[in-house]
Design an enzyme around this catalytic site. Structure first.
Site, short mmCIF file in Angstrom:
data_model
loop_
_atom_site.label_atom_id
_atom_site.label_comp_id
_atom_site.label_asym_id
_atom_site.label_seq_id
_atom_site.Cartn_x
_atom_site.Cartn_y
_atom_site.Cartn_z
N LYS A 22 -28.18 -14.44 116.78
CA LYS A 22 -29.64 -15.83 116.43
C LYS A 22 -28.95 -16.80 116.17
CE LYS A 22 -33.62 -16.07 113.33
NZ LYS A 22 -34.62 -16.44 112.87
N SER A 51 -37.59 -15.82 105.81
CA SER A 51 -36.36 -16.41 105.65
C SER A 51 -35.79 -17.30 104.65
CB SER A 51 -35.88 -16.04 107.26
OG SER A 51 -36.13 -15.02 107.87
N ARG A 82 -39.70 -7.74 116.23
CA ARG A 82 -39.57 -8.90 116.06
C ARG A 82 -38.85 -8.89 118.12
NH1 ARG A 82 -34.54 -12.45 113.63
NH2 ARG A 82 -33.41 -11.39 114.61
#
Lengths: 221, 221
Positions: free
Chosen positions: B140, B108, B38
């Site tokens: 995040k 997710s 990611r």
């Protein structure tokens, strides 16, 4: 099915407060011949929605190709006519392998070295080479050194000698579009000249007329 | 071929000054069972290079699946084992159509409403559902409200009842990994607990031990 004469690259921020599909509709009514959806700050889901919205606007005019910037996945999902990639995007050979032989693939170059790399790609990889910036532009501050008309002339001749279509981009407006076309490109890409225009349809009409003027200035075209 | 026991999600900034492939190599040596690449701030070309570099590191351990975050095009080009998408990425049904039936697809969710949407997808769309954040995490900041162990328990039970694999993410470290696993997930995702660790291999070993402890705490698993 790519007519590069007047190639609009969308800009969501410059189009505001209007929505991009609305600007595209006006621009096509005014004479835009190709539309590239570009929004580097959109999420993939937003870009998919935007591409679909522009695709709906273009449905009545199938001769106006729909190109997706960078996002090969979005182009595949939407069945867009093609993809355009820059130097920081996925490499053209890999993109061609993903999209197959029939979709259009464009690639941006900003100097003779990048062009040499592009022209060394296997035949059939690229359909179109975008050259620019013609001059400095606030739309893409990270673009390379301006080519000027002399640089456009040099790069366009090399692209055309390779049998590929070429468009110029970066700082093109009604004031210089004719000269840019006279320098040897097949068409001009505009962003702010249409997206930021008070009347995008009128702006597209004027740009289209300028392109046609530029073409008549080139012997044998 | 997805072992979700200890699922590493890479973070380029948190890994610095080490390079991500180096951290991945250490983490796999320590017991990581799945790696997701990611990097939301990388260009597509950078992400392709990063994915290939991680893929090279994982070549000797084919049982450790390689998953690409968001970038379906990069997953297709590299032949990665799967893709993971979030709520802002391409919708799971479209991604499944692009990647075919054999690659892994994770998605997710952060609350019961998002989970209901996920579980209403056609059978075969998803392989894995990531639930989180377990608690607040600096990695995040835009993640939803923390689920806590109670929320994890509730969502994990629903995912498992649907026959899908589930992992928890967001604020998991050696201190809470056992409890998170005991709440019913098949594995834990970590980012900073490994990427920011002074010794990623040691961190992975400790996390792996914590997961195993959590599993023995769940009757019948």
């Amino acid at each position: 099915v790519l007519d590069p004469t007047l190639y609009l690259v969308t800009d969501t921020a410059l189009s505001a407060p209007r929505r991009v599909p609305e600007v595209v509709a006006a621009a096509v009514a005014g004479g835009v011949t190709c539309v590239q959806v570009r929004d580097k700050s959109a999420s993939r889901r937003e870009l998919l929605a935007l591409t679909r919205a522009v695709q709906a606007v273009l449905a009545p005019t199938p001769h106006v190709a729909l190109i997706v910037n960078d996002a090969v996945d979005v182009a595949l999902i939407t069945g867009a006519d093609g993809v355009h990639v820059g130097q920081d995007d996925l490499p053209p050979a890999e993109v061609r392998a993903l999209i197959g032989p029939d979709r259009l693939l464009g690639f941006s170059v900003s100097d003779p070295e990048e062009l040499a790399v592009a022209l060394a790609l296997p035949a059939g990889t690229l359909d179109l080479v975008g050259i620019g910036p013609v001059r400095g532009t606030p739309t893409k501050p990270d673009a390379g050194r301006p080519l000027g008309l002399g640089g456009v002339r040099e790069l366009a001749a090399a692209v055309r000698a390779a049998g590929l279509t070429t468009v110029a981009i970066g700082g093109i407006d009604t004031g210089n579009a004719a000269d840019v076309v006279a320098a040897g490109v097949d068409g001009v890409c505009v962003v702010s000249a249409i997206c930021a225009a008070a009347d995008p349809a009128a702006a597209a009409r004027e740009l289209r007329q300028a392109v046609e003027r530029g073409r008549t200035a080139v012997p044998g075209r």
